[in-house]
Scaffold this active site. Sequence first.
Site, PDB file in Angstrom:
ATOM      1  N   ILE A 157     -36.141 -41.405  17.781  1.00 23.09           N
ATOM      2  CA  ILE A 157     -36.740 -41.117  16.488  1.00 23.09           C
ATOM      3  C   ILE A 157     -37.583 -42.014  15.785  1.00 23.09           C
ATOM      4  CG2 ILE A 157     -36.292 -40.217  13.941  1.00 23.09           C
ATOM      5  CD1 ILE A 157     -33.496 -38.950  15.474  1.00 23.09           C
ATOM      6  N   ASP A 176     -34.459 -54.290  16.419  1.00 24.50           N
ATOM      7  CA  ASP A 176     -33.491 -53.550  17.267  1.00 24.50           C
ATOM      8  C   ASP A 176     -32.788 -54.599  18.054  1.00 24.50           C
ATOM      9  OD1 ASP A 176     -31.828 -51.616  18.729  1.00 24.50           O
ATOM     10  OD2 ASP A 176     -33.691 -49.970  18.617  1.00 24.50           O
ATOM     11  N   ALA A 236     -31.417 -41.213   8.672  1.00 26.12           N
ATOM     12  CA  ALA A 236     -30.633 -41.104   9.859  1.00 26.12           C
ATOM     13  C   ALA A 236     -28.939 -41.145   9.467  1.00 26.12           C
ATOM     14  CB  ALA A 236     -30.675 -42.769  10.386  1.00 26.12           C
ATOM     15  N   ARG A 237     -28.461 -41.846   8.737  1.00 24.87           N
ATOM     16  CA  ARG A 237     -26.935 -41.641   8.379  1.00 24.87           C
ATOM     17  C   ARG A 237     -26.735 -42.330   7.059  1.00 24.87           C
ATOM     18  NH1 ARG A 237     -27.002 -37.792  11.029  1.00 24.87           N
ATOM     19  NH2 ARG A 237     -25.521 -37.022  12.614  1.00 24.87           N
ATOM     20  N   ASP A 261     -32.279 -38.541   2.979  1.00 30.90           N
ATOM     21  CA  ASP A 261     -32.134 -37.284   3.350  1.00 30.90           C
ATOM     22  C   ASP A 261     -30.619 -37.198   3.609  1.00 30.90           C
ATOM     23  OD1 ASP A 261     -32.601 -34.619   4.474  1.00 30.90           O
ATOM     24  OD2 ASP A 261     -32.499 -35.350   6.461  1.00 30.90           O
ATOM     25  N   GLU A 266     -21.564 -37.249   2.438  1.00 27.10           N
ATOM     26  CA  GLU A 266     -21.946 -35.854   2.140  1.00 27.10           C
ATOM     27  C   GLU A 266     -20.869 -34.690   2.122  1.00 27.10           C
ATOM     28  OE1 GLU A 266     -24.864 -35.128   5.258  1.00 27.10           O
ATOM     29  OE2 GLU A 266     -25.893 -36.947   4.909  1.00 27.10           O
ATOM     30  N   HIS A 284     -29.984 -33.254   3.899  1.00 24.53           N
ATOM     31  CA  HIS A 284     -29.978 -33.487   5.259  1.00 24.53           C
ATOM     32  C   HIS A 284     -30.676 -32.637   5.860  1.00 24.53           C
ATOM     33  CE1 HIS A 284     -27.055 -35.317   8.298  1.00 24.53           C
ATOM     34  NE2 HIS A 284     -28.157 -35.105   9.081  1.00 24.53           N
ATOM     35  N   GLY A 286     -33.108 -33.266   7.955  1.00 26.79           N
ATOM     36  CA  GLY A 286     -33.978 -33.888   9.196  1.00 26.79           C
ATOM     37  C   GLY A 286     -34.397 -33.096  10.336  1.00 26.79           C
ATOM     38  N   SER A 287     -33.555 -32.537  10.976  1.00 32.91           N
ATOM     39  CA  SER A 287     -33.871 -31.472  12.122  1.00 32.91           C
ATOM     40  C   SER A 287     -34.375 -30.032  11.841  1.00 32.91           C
ATOM     41  CB  SER A 287     -32.722 -31.456  13.187  1.00 32.91           C
ATOM     42  OG  SER A 287     -31.338 -30.988  12.559  1.00 32.91           O
TER      43      SER A 287
HETATM   44  C1  DGY Z   1     -28.482 -34.968  13.838  1.00 38.98           C
HETATM   45  O1  DGY Z   1     -28.843 -34.350  14.667  1.00 38.98           O
HETATM   46  O2  DGY Z   1     -27.732 -36.065  14.103  1.00 38.98           O
HETATM   47  C2  DGY Z   1     -28.994 -34.671  12.621  1.00 38.98           C
HETATM   48  O3  DGY Z   1     -28.546 -35.500  11.446  1.00 38.98           O
HETATM   49  C3  DGY Z   1     -28.897 -33.284  11.935  1.00 38.98           C
HETATM   50  O4  DGY Z   1     -29.864 -32.792  11.511  1.00 38.98           O
END
Ligand code: DGY
Length: 318
Positions: A157, A176, A236-237, A261, A266, A284, A286-287
């Site tokens: 990502i 990284d 991300a998280r 996001d 959460e 949230h 993202g995807s």
């Molecule tokens: C994931 O895939 O880890 C995302 O946070 C879910 O959208």
Amino acid sequence: MAKPVLFVTRRLPASIEALAARDFDARLTASDVAIPDLLARAGGADAILCCPGDVLDQAVIAALPDTVKAIGTFSVGYDHIDLNAARARGIKVCNTPDVLSVATAECAMLLILAAARRAGEGERLVRSGGWQGWAPTQLLGTQVSGRRLGIFGMGRIGREIARMAQGFGMEVHYRDQARLPDDLEHGAVFHDSDDSFLPVCEVLSLNAPGGESTRHWLNAHRIARLPQGAIVVNAARGSLVDDTALIAALRTGHIAAAGLDVYNNEPALDPGYLTLENVVLLPHLGSATSETRDAMGRLVLSGMAAILAGQAPPNLVV
Ligand code: DGY
């Protein structure tokens, strides 16, 4: 031959529920929220399809019925699953890598642009009915072109964000554990220490996995080393961020704006964020594109079917 029993913890896209029903004896649900009695509902299941927000910690995994041989998560992140506990029970885990990288990177770019250009404030102004029309000093933001973007976590990502950000004329830096090979680095600048990385991050994008090793990585100490007026985004998280520290820095203006996001705990995010104008908050997402969620569903179902057939799918985590 009887189909394996699949217990699904959340409502899925219709096409994925149809696929699950074709390949499994699928126990579906109409619920979009985490099921409180996961253990009771898992009785007799061969596989569990879970989601971020379903807590499969040591205690839950230890108490799963012996029938459970596979856990698939409808996500690339698996910080909600205790992998050691799964390993100890001989339960295999698979996830949804790769297929969501572009969508999640688009979401991070959305947060970067929205935070830099004050899109949340602008939207609220128009909706309030209080907008008086164009003005030379109204809601002045920051151009991202020519700015330095620091990416913490240059995985799939992170690399998609780098590619997109370069298209916006941003200079990409990354932090990284190891430097990427040239063909993956694409001119981004590697940093092997926070000391060199943090001061260049006019925009900081968090893209490392969640879990104990990155918990509250963005703390008061690291925030203080970001440039005055930096922008922070997190797709991300939530666990990567010390909320108290970030909220304090947003209040003083040391961090000019943030785009989030994902959150600790959460969906009960720190209410401090809700008091701030200079934060863009997404739920949230993202995807969350139809094509991505379809691909994620197909991938996790095929992974679980392979595990139950005694094979090791490419999306096997442990
Ligand atoms: C994931 O895939 O880890 C995302 O946070 C879910 O959208």
